[in-house]
Design a protein around this motif. Structure first.
Motif, PDB file in Angstrom:
ATOM      1  N   LYS A  93      -0.753 -26.817   2.057  1.00 35.14           N
ATOM      2  CA  LYS A  93      -1.795 -26.561   2.756  1.00 35.14           C
ATOM      3  C   LYS A  93      -2.746 -28.003   2.840  1.00 35.14           C
ATOM      4  O   LYS A  93      -3.908 -27.708   3.001  1.00 35.14           O
ATOM      5  N   ALA A  94      -2.105 -28.923   2.813  1.00 38.31           N
ATOM      6  CA  ALA A  94      -2.829 -30.163   2.682  1.00 38.31           C
ATOM      7  C   ALA A  94      -2.978 -30.578   4.319  1.00 38.31           C
ATOM      8  O   ALA A  94      -2.454 -30.180   5.184  1.00 38.31           O
ATOM      9  N   ARG A  95      -4.403 -30.849   4.689  1.00 36.89           N
ATOM     10  CA  ARG A  95      -4.749 -31.153   5.969  1.00 36.89           C
ATOM     11  C   ARG A  95      -4.981 -32.493   6.280  1.00 36.89           C
ATOM     12  O   ARG A  95      -5.344 -33.384   5.626  1.00 36.89           O
ATOM     13  N   VAL A  96      -4.540 -32.855   7.494  1.00 37.29           N
ATOM     14  CA  VAL A  96      -4.235 -34.421   8.119  1.00 37.29           C
ATOM     15  C   VAL A  96      -5.242 -34.306   9.486  1.00 37.29           C
ATOM     16  O   VAL A  96      -4.871 -33.516  10.429  1.00 37.29           O
ATOM     17  N   LEU A  97      -6.178 -35.009   9.586  1.00 41.25           N
ATOM     18  CA  LEU A  97      -6.792 -35.325  10.855  1.00 41.25           C
ATOM     19  C   LEU A  97      -5.576 -36.574  11.626  1.00 41.25           C
ATOM     20  O   LEU A  97      -5.166 -37.504  11.170  1.00 41.25           O
ATOM     21  N   HIS A  98      -5.697 -36.259  13.138  1.00 37.77           N
ATOM     22  CA  HIS A  98      -4.869 -36.952  13.924  1.00 37.77           C
ATOM     23  C   HIS A  98      -5.775 -37.243  15.302  1.00 37.77           C
ATOM     24  O   HIS A  98      -6.801 -36.471  15.829  1.00 37.77           O
ATOM     25  N   PHE A  99      -5.471 -38.132  15.879  1.00 37.76           N
ATOM     26  CA  PHE A  99      -6.211 -38.512  17.444  1.00 37.76           C
ATOM     27  C   PHE A  99      -5.158 -38.073  18.252  1.00 37.76           C
ATOM     28  O   PHE A  99      -4.094 -38.201  18.463  1.00 37.76           O
ATOM     29  N   GLY A 100      -5.920 -37.560  19.467  1.00 37.91           N
ATOM     30  CA  GLY A 100      -5.136 -37.147  20.551  1.00 37.91           C
ATOM     31  C   GLY A 100      -5.248 -38.061  21.923  1.00 37.91           C
ATOM     32  O   GLY A 100      -4.310 -37.741  22.839  1.00 37.91           O
ATOM     33  N   LYS A 101      -6.049 -38.984  21.682  1.00 36.36           N
ATOM     34  CA  LYS A 101      -6.317 -39.914  22.883  1.00 36.36           C
ATOM     35  C   LYS A 101      -5.018 -41.016  22.979  1.00 36.36           C
ATOM     36  O   LYS A 101      -4.302 -41.309  22.077  1.00 36.36           O
ATOM     37  N   TYR A 102      -4.619 -41.199  24.245  1.00 35.14           N
ATOM     38  CA  TYR A 102      -3.404 -41.682  24.600  1.00 35.14           C
ATOM     39  C   TYR A 102      -2.010 -41.094  24.215  1.00 35.14           C
ATOM     40  O   TYR A 102      -0.987 -41.672  24.223  1.00 35.14           O
ATOM     41  N   ARG A 103      -2.360 -39.764  24.004  1.00 39.13           N
ATOM     42  CA  ARG A 103      -1.026 -39.132  23.689  1.00 39.13           C
ATOM     43  C   ARG A 103      -0.891 -37.988  24.719  1.00 39.13           C
ATOM     44  O   ARG A 103      -1.981 -37.304  25.236  1.00 39.13           O
ATOM     45  N   GLU A 107       0.859 -35.179  17.494  1.00 39.25           N
ATOM     46  CA  GLU A 107       2.052 -35.629  16.367  1.00 39.25           C
ATOM     47  C   GLU A 107       1.759 -34.308  15.386  1.00 39.25           C
ATOM     48  O   GLU A 107       0.650 -34.137  14.774  1.00 39.25           O
ATOM     49  N   CYS A 108       3.005 -34.039  15.128  1.00 39.69           N
ATOM     50  CA  CYS A 108       3.101 -32.751  14.262  1.00 39.69           C
ATOM     51  C   CYS A 108       4.410 -32.828  13.422  1.00 39.69           C
ATOM     52  O   CYS A 108       5.192 -32.297  14.043  1.00 39.69           O
ATOM     53  N   GLY A 109       4.416 -33.072  12.137  1.00 39.91           N
ATOM     54  CA  GLY A 109       5.436 -33.341  11.420  1.00 39.91           C
ATOM     55  C   GLY A 109       6.224 -32.217  11.104  1.00 39.91           C
ATOM     56  O   GLY A 109       5.645 -30.726  11.162  1.00 39.91           O
ATOM     57  N   PRO A 110       7.209 -32.026  10.021  1.00 39.18           N
ATOM     58  CA  PRO A 110       8.073 -30.684   9.576  1.00 39.18           C
ATOM     59  C   PRO A 110       6.933 -30.097   8.722  1.00 39.18           C
ATOM     60  O   PRO A 110       6.222 -30.739   8.031  1.00 39.18           O
ATOM     61  N   GLY A 196      -4.961 -30.077  26.551  1.00 38.59           N
ATOM     62  CA  GLY A 196      -4.295 -31.245  27.383  1.00 38.59           C
ATOM     63  C   GLY A 196      -3.049 -32.088  26.340  1.00 38.59           C
ATOM     64  O   GLY A 196      -2.484 -32.634  26.919  1.00 38.59           O
ATOM     65  N   LEU A 197      -2.738 -31.551  25.167  1.00 43.17           N
ATOM     66  CA  LEU A 197      -1.765 -32.127  24.367  1.00 43.17           C
ATOM     67  C   LEU A 197      -0.751 -31.025  24.202  1.00 43.17           C
ATOM     68  O   LEU A 197      -1.117 -29.631  23.857  1.00 43.17           O
ATOM     69  N   GLN A 198       0.554 -31.351  24.729  1.00 44.10           N
ATOM     70  CA  GLN A 198       1.565 -30.450  24.289  1.00 44.10           C
ATOM     71  C   GLN A 198       2.120 -30.610  22.606  1.00 44.10           C
ATOM     72  O   GLN A 198       1.779 -31.644  22.234  1.00 44.10           O
ATOM     73  N   TRP A 199       2.219 -29.679  21.981  1.00 43.95           N
ATOM     74  CA  TRP A 199       2.649 -29.541  20.626  1.00 43.95           C
ATOM     75  C   TRP A 199       3.906 -28.774  20.327  1.00 43.95           C
ATOM     76  O   TRP A 199       4.114 -27.890  21.079  1.00 43.95           O
ATOM     77  N   CYS A 200       4.608 -29.420  19.312  1.00 48.49           N
ATOM     78  CA  CYS A 200       5.954 -28.752  18.909  1.00 48.49           C
ATOM     79  C   CYS A 200       6.161 -28.827  17.505  1.00 48.49           C
ATOM     80  O   CYS A 200       5.971 -29.906  16.883  1.00 48.49           O
ATOM     81  N   GLY A 201       6.474 -27.620  17.059  1.00 48.25           N
ATOM     82  CA  GLY A 201       6.375 -27.483  15.289  1.00 48.25           C
ATOM     83  C   GLY A 201       7.696 -28.202  14.789  1.00 48.25           C
ATOM     84  O   GLY A 201       7.377 -28.217  13.761  1.00 48.25           O
ATOM     85  N   GLU A 202       8.784 -28.237  15.342  1.00 44.09           N
ATOM     86  CA  GLU A 202       9.844 -28.608  14.657  1.00 44.09           C
ATOM     87  C   GLU A 202      10.409 -30.014  15.473  1.00 44.09           C
ATOM     88  O   GLU A 202      11.253 -29.707  16.592  1.00 44.09           O
TER      89      GLU A 202
END
Length: 642
Positions: A93-103, A107-110, A196-202
Motif C-alpha cells: 500500500k506504499a504510495r509514490v508520486l510520479h511526473f507525467g510530463k514528457y511521457r 511509469e508503473c512498476g510491478p 493523455g498517459l497510457q498505462w500498463c500494469g505488468e
C-alpha cells in the motif's frame, strides 16, 4: 542539481531528479528547461544531439534526447495529460508520486497501479503538432547538417524495454501449469489511457505484447498510413510533437528546431489498437473520435514517433552555413555578418558571372535572377505584400532540358525549392490547396503548403494545348493568388481560410506567362550549347565548393538586411518621377514607379547597401530601361505574343 546522469541518453533521469527535489512545486519544470538550455550552450553541444533528420529511427534509443528540424503541417486539438499522478503498491500500500510530463506511458512498476482517484493527481493540457521534414529542403542543406552532426549512435536493436526477469521457479511453474499462469496474467494485466498517459500494469509483458501489437496494428490499418507530406517524393520521419509551453507562439507552416525526448514505446501501438477495437462497441454518442481519426491521430510509434518538446525555436532560415538567428546582437553573429559583408562585392561579381553562364550568356537576365533570389516580403500594407518579386523568364527554348537544368542550378543555391511542371495533367490532377478532412480531423496537405522563403520554380514550357477541368482552373487560380497576394486559401469545406505566405515564384516560359508576374525578362541567349546537360554539369563542377557556399550565404543573408530610404533620396526620386512624367506622361505610371523602387531596393541590398543611393537609383532605371527595350523589340518581332 541532479548529477551523474547522461543528459543525452537518459534525460528522464534528469527530469526525475528535479521532480524528486521539488515535488509538486511547479518550479521543477522551469529548472528542467533551464538545465537543458545551459547544456546546449556548452561548446558544440547541439552537434552532439542526435537528429531525427539525419539518424534513422532504429538507431535512436527510446527516451533519449533528440532534435528535429521540421515544419508544422497540422495542429491537433489540445489534449489533457496527468502532470502528476500517484501509484499504489497492491501489497504494501506504499504510495509514490510520479511526473507525467514528457511521457506517453505512465511509469508503473510491478505490483503497482495508478490511483485514479488520488487527490494529488494534477491534470494539465498540452498541444500536439503534426510535423514533417522541411518540404523541398535541398540536398546540400541535408548534407551540411549530416556533416556537422557529431552524435554517436548505433542500432538500438539490442535495446529491450525495462522488465523484471522471471526466476527459474517461475519458468517451471509456467511449464507445469501453463493454462493457470496464462489465466492469471490475463487477469492481472491492466491497460488503459487516462489523462493523455497510457498505462500498463505488468511491464514484464511489454516485449511480447509489443510485437503482437505491431502485427495487429498492421492488420488493422485499412490502408498504408499517409505521412501527409506536402511535396511528392519527400523522405524522412513525420513526428507527433507534444508541446508543453508557449504553443501559442507557433502556427501552421512555421519551421522549427525542436529539442526533446523521443517516445517510441511499442505499447502505444497496442493500446491504440485496443481503443480502435473498443470504440466500435461504445455508444456512438459517447465516442466522439471516429476510427479514421484515431488512426491518423495515434499512428504506430514505429512509423510516426513522438517527441516531447523541452525546447523549441522558430527558425528564420534553414541555411546551415549561417548562424541560426541573424537578428541577435550576439558578438559571434555580428562578427560573422560584418566579416562576410566586407567581401560582398567580389562574391556578387562571381555569382553574376556564374548565373550569366547558366542563362546562356544573358547578363541582364542574371541581374534580375539575383534580385529575385534575394527578394522577400518584408511587410504587408493592408492586403498588399511588399517586397515580393516574381520574375517571368520568357524566351526559354521549348522541348529543351534548359529549364530543368536551370532549376538544378537554383537548387544548388537556395535552401529549399520545388519545380512545378505545369502540364495539363498536373494542373488537373495534383492537389495544390490543403484541405480539411473532417472525418479524420486533420489538414490534408497540398503542394502549396510550403514554408517561408521556399523557391517555387514553375516550368510553363511544358504546357501544351488541352482542356483544364474544374480542379485545374482552381489550381491556376491558387497559383495566381499566391503570386499576387502571397497567400493560399486553405479549403475548410464550409469556408476558406487565408494563410499568408512568403514564397519566391520564378516562372520559365516560352512566351509571356499565363500567370501574373511582377517582372518579365525575355531571355537572349548568347550561345546555344550542343549538349545542355554537359554544359550545365561542367558549369557546376567548375565552381569550387567554397565559392558555392559563399553564394549560398550571400543569397540567404541579404534577405535579412534592413533597408531604408533617406528623406533626401525620397525627394530626388519624386522629382525624377515628375520629370519623367513631364516629358512623356504615358512613359511611366505609379505602378512603374513602384516596380522601380522594388528593383532599386534589391539592387542596393545585392551590393550590401542598406540605404538607397543616387547611383543605385540610376542603375535601377538603367536596368528597367534595358528590360523594357528588349521586351519591345521582341514584341515587334513576334507581334502581340508578348
Amino acid at each position: 542539481m541532479p548529477c551523474g546522469e547522461d543528459w543525452l541518453s537518459h534525460p528522464l533521469g534528469i527530469v526525475q531528479g528535479f521532480f524528486a527535489q521539488n515535488g509538486v512545486n511547479p518550479d521543477w519544470e522551469k529548472k528542467v528547461i533551464e538545465y537543458f538550455k545551459e547544456k546546449l550552450k556548452e561548446n558544440n553541444a547541439p552537434k552532439w544531439v542526435p537528429s531525427l533528420n539525419e539518424v534513422p529511427l532504429h538507431y535512436l534509443k527510446p527516451n533519449s534526447f533528440v532534435k528535429f528540424r521540421c515544419m508544422i503541417q497540422d495542429m491537433f486539438d489540445p489534449e489533457f495529460y496527468m502532470a502528476v499522478y500517484e501509484t499504489v503498491n497492491r501489497n504494501t500500500k506504499a504510495r509514490v508520486l510520479h511526473f507525467g510530463k514528457y511521457r506517453d506511458v505512465a511509469e508503473c512498476g510491478p505490483q503497482q497501479e495508478v490511483d485514479l482517484n488520488s487527490p494529488r493527481t494534477t491534470t494539465l493540457e498540452r498541444q500536439t503538432f503534426y510535423c514533417v521534414p522541411v518540404p523541398g529542403e535541398s540536398t546540400w542543406v541535408k548534407e551540411a547538417y549530416i556533416n556537422a552532426n557529431q552524435a554517436r549512435v548505433s542500432p538500438s536493436t539490442s535495446y529491450t524495454p525495462s522488465r523484471h526477469k522471471r526466476s527459474y521457479e517461475d519458468d517451471e511453474d509456467m511449464d507445469l501449469q501453463p493454462n493457470k499462469q496464462k489465466d492469471q496474467h490475463a487477469g492481472s494485466r491492466h491497460t488503459g489511457s487516462v489523462g493523455g498517459l497510457q498505462w500498463c500494469g505488468e511491464p514484464k509483458r511489454f516485449e511480447t505484447e509489443a510485437s503482437t501489437g505491431q502485427q495487429l496494428n498492421s492488420l488493422n490499418l485499412s490502408s498504408p498510413f499517409d505521412l501527409n507530406f506536402p511535396l511528392p517524393g519527400e523522405k524522412g520521419p513525420a513526428c507527433l510533437v507534444k508541446v508543453y509551453e508557449d504553443w501559442d507562439c507557433f502556427k501552421v507552416n512555421d519551421v522549427l528546431e525542436l529539442y526533446g525526448i523521443l517516445s517510441v514505446d511499442p505499447v502505444l501501438s497496442i493500446l491504440n489498437n485496443d481503443e480502435r477495437d473498443s470504440s466500435s462497441l461504445l455508444d456512438p454518442m459517447e465516442c466522439t473520435d471516429t476510427a479514421e481519426e484515431q488512426r491518423v491521430h495515434s499512428p504506430p510509434a514505429s512509423l510516426v514517433p513522438r517527441i516531447h518538446v523541452v525546447l523549441a525555436q522558430k527558425l528564420q532560415h534553414i541555411n546551415p552555413l549561417l548562424p541560426a538567428c541573424l537578428n541577435k546582437e550576439e558578438s559571434k553573429t555580428c562578427k560573422f555578418v560584418s566579416s562576410f559583408m566586407s567581401e560582398l562585392s567580389p562574391v556578387r561579381a562571381e555569382l553574376l558571372g556564374f548565373l550569366t553562364h547558366a542563362l546562356l550568356g544573358d547578363s541582364l537576365a542574371a541581374e534580375y535572377l539575383i534580385l529575385h533570389l534575394i527578394s522577400t516580403v518584408y511587410t504587408r500594407r493592408d492586403v498588399l505584400p511588399l517586397g515580393k518579386f516574381t520574375v517571368n523568364l520568357s524566351g526559354c527554348p521549348r522541348n529543351s532540358t534548359f529549364t530543368e537544368h536551370l532549376y538544378r542550378i537554383i537548387q544548388h543555391l537556395v535552401p529549399a525549392s520545388f519545380r512545378l511542371q505545369m502540364t495539363i495533367e498536373n494542373m488537373n490532377h495534383l492537389k495544390f490547396i490543403p484541405h480539411k478532412d473532417y472525418t479524420a480531423n486533420r489538414l490534408v496537405s497540398g503542394l502549396l503548403q510550403l514554408p517561408s522563403n521556399t523557391s517555387l520554380v514553375i516550368d510553363e514550357t511544358l504546357l501544351e494545348q488541352g482542356q483544364l477541368d474544374a480542379p485545374g482552373v482552381h489550381n491556376v487560380t491558387a497559383l495566381s493568388n499566391l503570386i499576387t497576394w502571397q497567400k493560399v486559401d486553405y479549403d475548410f469545406s464550409y469556408h476558406q481560410m487565408e494563410f499568408p505566405c512568403n514564397i519566391n515564384v520564378f516562372i520559365t516560359s516560352e512566351g509571356r506567362s499565363l500567370l501574373p508576374a511582377d517582372c518579365q525578362i525575355h531571355l537572349q541567349p548568347q550561345l546555344i550549347p550542343p549538349n545542355m546537360e554537359e554544359y550545365m554539369n561542367s558549369l557546376l563542377s567548375a565552381v569550387l565548393p567554397s565559392v558555392l557556399n559563399k553564394f549560398r550565404i550571400y543569397l540567404t543573408l541579404l534577405r535579412f538586411l534592413d533597408y531604408s530610404i533617406s528623406d533626401e533620396i525620397t525627394k530626388a526620386v519624386e522629382d525624377d518621377f515628375v520629370e519623367m512624367r513631364k516629358n512623356d506622361p504615358q512613359s511611366i505610371t505609379a505602378d512603374d514607379l513602384h516596380q522601380l523602387l522594388i528593383v532599386a531596393r534589391f539592387l542596393s541590398l545585392s551590393a550590401g547597401q542598406t540605404t538607397l543611393s543616387r547611383e543605385r537609383w540610376l542603375r535601377a532605371k538603367q536596368l528597367e530601361s534595358l528590360r523594357r527595350t528588349r521586351l519591345q523589340q521582341q514584341k515587334c518581332v513576334n507581334g502581340n505574343e508578348l
